[in-house]
Each structure stands twice: as C-alpha cells, then as structure tokens.
Design a protein around this motif. Structure first.
Motif, PDB file in Angstrom:
ATOM      1  N   UNK A 212       0.841  -1.216   0.000  1.00  0.00           N
ATOM      2  CA  UNK A 212       0.000   0.000   0.000  1.00  0.00           C
ATOM      3  C   UNK A 212       0.872   1.262   0.000  1.00  0.00           C
ATOM      4  N   UNK A 213       2.004   1.197   0.693  1.00  0.00           N
ATOM      5  CA  UNK A 213       2.928   2.336   0.720  1.00  0.00           C
ATOM      6  C   UNK A 213       3.671   2.443  -0.607  1.00  0.00           C
ATOM      7  N   UNK A 214       4.088   1.291  -1.105  1.00  0.00           N
ATOM      8  CA  UNK A 214       4.863   1.257  -2.341  1.00  0.00           C
ATOM      9  C   UNK A 214       4.047   1.801  -3.523  1.00  0.00           C
ATOM     10  N   UNK A 215       2.783   1.421  -3.580  1.00  0.00           N
ATOM     11  CA  UNK A 215       1.942   1.861  -4.710  1.00  0.00           C
ATOM     12  C   UNK A 215       1.258   3.190  -4.397  1.00  0.00           C
ATOM     13  N   UNK A 216       1.581   3.759  -3.243  1.00  0.00           N
ATOM     14  CA  UNK A 216       1.054   5.073  -2.823  1.00  0.00           C
ATOM     15  C   UNK A 216      -0.473   5.107  -2.698  1.00  0.00           C
ATOM     16  N   UNK A 217      -1.050   3.984  -2.359  1.00  0.00           N
ATOM     17  CA  UNK A 217      -2.473   3.978  -1.981  1.00  0.00           C
ATOM     18  C   UNK A 217      -2.627   4.862  -0.745  1.00  0.00           C
ATOM     19  N   UNK A 218      -1.620   4.823   0.109  1.00  0.00           N
ATOM     20  CA  UNK A 218      -1.544   5.751   1.251  1.00  0.00           C
ATOM     21  C   UNK A 218      -0.165   6.397   1.259  1.00  0.00           C
ATOM     22  N   UNK A 219      -0.082   7.581   1.916  1.00  0.00           N
ATOM     23  CA  UNK A 219       1.215   8.266   1.991  1.00  0.00           C
ATOM     24  C   UNK A 219       2.069   7.731   3.139  1.00  0.00           C
ATOM     25  N   UNK A 220       1.380   7.377   4.192  1.00  0.00           N
ATOM     26  CA  UNK A 220       2.149   7.014   5.370  1.00  0.00           C
ATOM     27  C   UNK A 220       1.470   5.965   6.233  1.00  0.00           C
ATOM     28  N   UNK A 221       2.120   5.682   7.352  1.00  0.00           N
ATOM     29  CA  UNK A 221       1.637   4.699   8.318  1.00  0.00           C
ATOM     30  C   UNK A 221       2.310   5.020   9.635  1.00  0.00           C
ATOM     31  N   UNK A 222       1.939   4.276  10.671  1.00  0.00           N
ATOM     32  CA  UNK A 222       2.595   4.475  11.959  1.00  0.00           C
ATOM     33  C   UNK A 222       2.863   3.123  12.588  1.00  0.00           C
ATOM     34  N   UNK A 223       4.078   2.949  13.118  1.00  0.00           N
ATOM     35  CA  UNK A 223       4.506   1.698  13.733  1.00  0.00           C
ATOM     36  C   UNK A 223       5.758   1.954  14.569  1.00  0.00           C
ATOM     37  N   UNK A 224       6.063   1.049  15.498  1.00  0.00           N
ATOM     38  CA  UNK A 224       7.322   1.162  16.241  1.00  0.00           C
ATOM     39  C   UNK A 224       8.536   0.900  15.329  1.00  0.00           C
ATOM     40  N   UNK A 225       9.688   1.395  15.761  1.00  0.00           N
ATOM     41  CA  UNK A 225      10.920   1.268  14.970  1.00  0.00           C
ATOM     42  C   UNK A 225      11.246  -0.179  14.593  1.00  0.00           C
ATOM     43  N   UNK A 226      11.037  -1.110  15.512  1.00  0.00           N
ATOM     44  CA  UNK A 226      11.418  -2.509  15.245  1.00  0.00           C
ATOM     45  C   UNK A 226      10.641  -3.063  14.050  1.00  0.00           C
ATOM     46  N   UNK A 227       9.427  -2.564  13.839  1.00  0.00           N
ATOM     47  CA  UNK A 227       8.636  -3.016  12.690  1.00  0.00           C
ATOM     48  C   UNK A 227       9.029  -2.254  11.434  1.00  0.00           C
ATOM     49  N   UNK A 228       9.268  -0.942  11.572  1.00  0.00           N
ATOM     50  CA  UNK A 228       9.712  -0.149  10.413  1.00  0.00           C
ATOM     51  C   UNK A 228      10.978  -0.793   9.840  1.00  0.00           C
ATOM     52  N   UNK A 229      11.818  -1.295  10.742  1.00  0.00           N
ATOM     53  CA  UNK A 229      13.071  -1.922  10.325  1.00  0.00           C
ATOM     54  C   UNK A 229      12.869  -3.349   9.801  1.00  0.00           C
ATOM     55  N   UNK A 230      12.251  -4.227  10.588  1.00  0.00           N
ATOM     56  CA  UNK A 230      12.191  -5.642  10.170  1.00  0.00           C
ATOM     57  C   UNK A 230      11.262  -5.848   8.972  1.00  0.00           C
ATOM     58  N   UNK A 231      10.252  -4.992   8.820  1.00  0.00           N
ATOM     59  CA  UNK A 231       9.366  -5.123   7.658  1.00  0.00           C
ATOM     60  C   UNK A 231       9.854  -4.265   6.486  1.00  0.00           C
ATOM     61  N   UNK A 232      11.031  -3.623   6.690  1.00  0.00           N
ATOM     62  CA  UNK A 232      11.683  -2.821   5.636  1.00  0.00           C
ATOM     63  C   UNK A 232      10.792  -1.707   5.095  1.00  0.00           C
ATOM     64  N   UNK A 233       9.995  -1.112   5.960  1.00  0.00           N
ATOM     65  CA  UNK A 233       9.109  -0.023   5.508  1.00  0.00           C
ATOM     66  C   UNK A 233       9.921   1.195   5.072  1.00  0.00           C
ATOM     67  N   UNK A 234      11.173   1.297   5.570  1.00  0.00           N
ATOM     68  CA  UNK A 234      12.050   2.419   5.177  1.00  0.00           C
ATOM     69  C   UNK A 234      12.319   2.413   3.666  1.00  0.00           C
TER      70      UNK A 234
END
Ligand code: X2X
Length: 344
Positions: A212-234
């Motif tokens: 959803x982030x990659x295809x820009x269905x949404x601009x953003x999301x919110x999550x703790x750092x450990x998820x931003x990192x392990x799910x490679x949301x960066x």
C-alpha cells in the motif's frame, strides 16, 4: 551401476524410504520424528526477524523439550495464514490455536480491549508494565474471556511506542497531519484517533502495508521502529517523525477449547513458558526500538522529533478523550488513570 555411484535412482530412493518408515514404525528414530500427542498452531503477523518470532522459536523448542515431546507448537509467522482479520477468525474457530494480536485490533471483537491504546496515555514503560501486568490488564483479559472463545495469557508481549512515517513531509505538529492519507490497523480506536488529528485514515491489515505504501495507496503509516526496520518499511517511506503517540502490545491469545485439550500440568507448563518468552521479548523489543534510529538514517529515512503537546491538545479539542471515556465507562477509565494519571 547406479547404486555403486551413489546416484539416487528410483529404486534406490524407494529402498531408503522404506528403511526410514520401518525405523519409524519400530520406534528406532529420534522423538522428533514421532507425532506429538498434542499439536498446536501459533500464528502471527510479523517478519521472522522480529524479536517476537525469535522468542517464539525458542519458546516452541522449550515446550517440546520440557514436555518431553508430548507437545509440538508449530509456528506460522509473517501472515502465512492470512491477515490479522483472517487469523482472528481462524483462532476464534479453533483452526489456529494461538495468535498474537494488538489489543486495538482485538477491539473489533472485544471493544473494551482497546483501552490500553488511548493516545499519549502511558508516559513510558514504567507505567506500561505495571498497568498491563496489573489491574488494567486483568480487566481486559477478563473481558476477552467473557466475550469470546478466546483467552489471553497474563504477560502481554511488546510492540512498542508508535512513530509516524510517510513519503511526503516531516510531521512536526498535529496540524501537519491534516488530510494526510495514512494507513491505520483495522480498529475503531485507531481510526477515531487519526480522524481526531484531521488525517485521512484508512484501515489496512499489516500484511498489505508494504505494498500500500509502495503503490502510494496511502502516503504514510505508523509503527514502532522494530517493525519499520524488520518489515523494511524504510524502503518505501522518506520521513520518520518521532511522535510516540501510543504504546502498543500483543496479547498472546489462545482458543479456550484448544488449550483445554491439555491436561492441567501441561497447561501450566505452556503457560509458564509462554509468559517467560513474553517477558524476554519485551526486553528485546525495547532494546531494538531504542537502537534503530541511526541504522534507519543510514538507510535514508529522515528523522525529526514531533511536538507531542500539539497532538495531545488536538485530541483534547476534538473530544477524543471524552468520547472514549464514555465508551469504556468510568470504572475502566479510572483503572487506566490509576497508572497514567489524569488524562482528560
Ligand atoms: O498492524 C500493525 O501496524 C502492527 C504490526 O503494528 C500491529 O500488529 C498492530
């Protein structure tokens, strides 16, 4: 001849296979080849590299060993069995035996469970664990047991304090969220909170967040750092704003009927090992959440600190606290404030 060169011919394979099954039939192979007396499925939504799954693996091994092979806990991480919404249906029906879920998503089934996710409620972990291991957590677990086919183990697992990422701009004050298309997990409280911020929240299960982030269905999301990192949301976000807007955890849920298949002593064994794993996972997650900013900067994520006061003021002005106090009721709200101090 094939056999002398060691190549696997069909005949050679069949011979080996029949030896193996004969060995199994006569009990000559290690216990791991035996079917356990009790087999359970535990599923979750997080990548295998997240501490939740490292501790789950260790926990499954301890359960097998300490039950002397009588219990096998099979792990299904990373939404292998479906989204959180799917897995919640499956665990309710007993198709999955155990499942870890955010109290807020559990709110789609047991609304009272959402109380621990009120925005800016817990100042820090010195308030989180006494509340969740104490009367507030006990209240929620009682509601889960009374209102579903599920129960929650005593020690809630950690997710962490949540931060906002997006592909558009840094979020410094609440005003910056105005109209922003943000993914939130499926939960009435989450949607209500981000509407109160004047953002444009959309409920999307975690399994679909990266795309959803990659295809820009949404601009953003919110999550703790450990998820931003392990799910490679960066990889699909540019900005990370440190808002700490809520603490989130994972109730370790079990299907009551599944668990009751076990004799009391084995129930106690599993309960002890699962709660221990949860407490160890809390320490891992906290360390990871605290240590990732530099690493994420290196991966190109731009960080800024947000002005938490502007967010709190916005929630107050929107009537968020008053609305949810009314929904949860005076007594549960008083339990929350017993740990957090006055909120509204
Ligand atoms: O869905 C999410 O954002 C996650 C992974 O944090 C939860 O499970 C609530």
């Amino acid at each position: 001849m094939a056999q002398s060169t060691g190549k696997i011919t069909r005949r050679n394979f069949l011979k080996t296979a029949s030896v193996a099954s004969a060995a199994a039939a006569t009990g000559l192979v290690s216990t791991s080849a035996h079917a356990a007396e009790f087999t359970f499925k535990y599923a979750n939504n997080l990548p295998v590299t997240h501490p939740m799954n490292a501790r789950a693996k260790e926990m499954a091994a301890a359960i097998a060993e300490q039950s002397k092979g009588r219990i096998e806990l099979q792990l299904y991480p990373n939404n292998q069995l479906g989204t959180d919404t799917d897995m919640l249906s499956q665990v309710r029906a007993g198709a999955i035996d155990f499942f870890t879920l955010s109290p807020l998503i559990l709110g789609t089934l047991v609304p009272a469970a959402q109380i621990s996710g009120i925005g800016f409620a817990f100042k820090d972990y010195s308030q989180v664990w006494p509340a969740m291991d104490g009367e507030l957590g006990a209240h929620v677990r009682k509601q889960i047991e009374a209102r579903s086919t599920l129960f929650a183990f005593e020690k809630i697992w950690d997710n962490g304090y949540r931060q906002i990422t997006n592909s558009t701009k840094p979020i410094k004050v609440a005003e910056d969220l105005k109209g922003m298309k943000l993914r939130v997990p499926p939960s009435p409280l989450w949607t209500s909170m981000f509407k109160a911020f004047d953002a444009a929240p959309t409920s999307i299960n975690f399994a679909e967040v990266y795309s959803a982030l990659q295809t820009k269905i949404v601009e953003g999301q919110e999550n703790p750092m450990a998820i931003i990192s392990t799910a490679k949301l960066y990889e699909v976000q540019k900005y990370c704003s440190i808002t700490n807007h809520m603490w989130d955890g994972f109730w370790f849920l079990g299907n009551k009927k599944s668990f009751e298949r076990l004799p009391k002593d084995l129930q106690e064994l599993m309960t002890r090992i699962i709660n221990e794993a949860g407490v160890n996972q809390r320490a891992d997650v906290r360390k990871l959440n605290d240590s990732l900013v530099d690493e994420m900067k290196g991966k190109g994520l731009a960080f800024n600190n947000a002005d938490a006061d502007s967010f709190r003021a916005k929630l107050r002005a929107a009537g968020f606290y008053a609305e949810w106090k009314k929904k949860f009721g005076d007594e549960p709200w008083a339990l929350l404030e017993k740990y957090t101090g006055k909120l509204a």
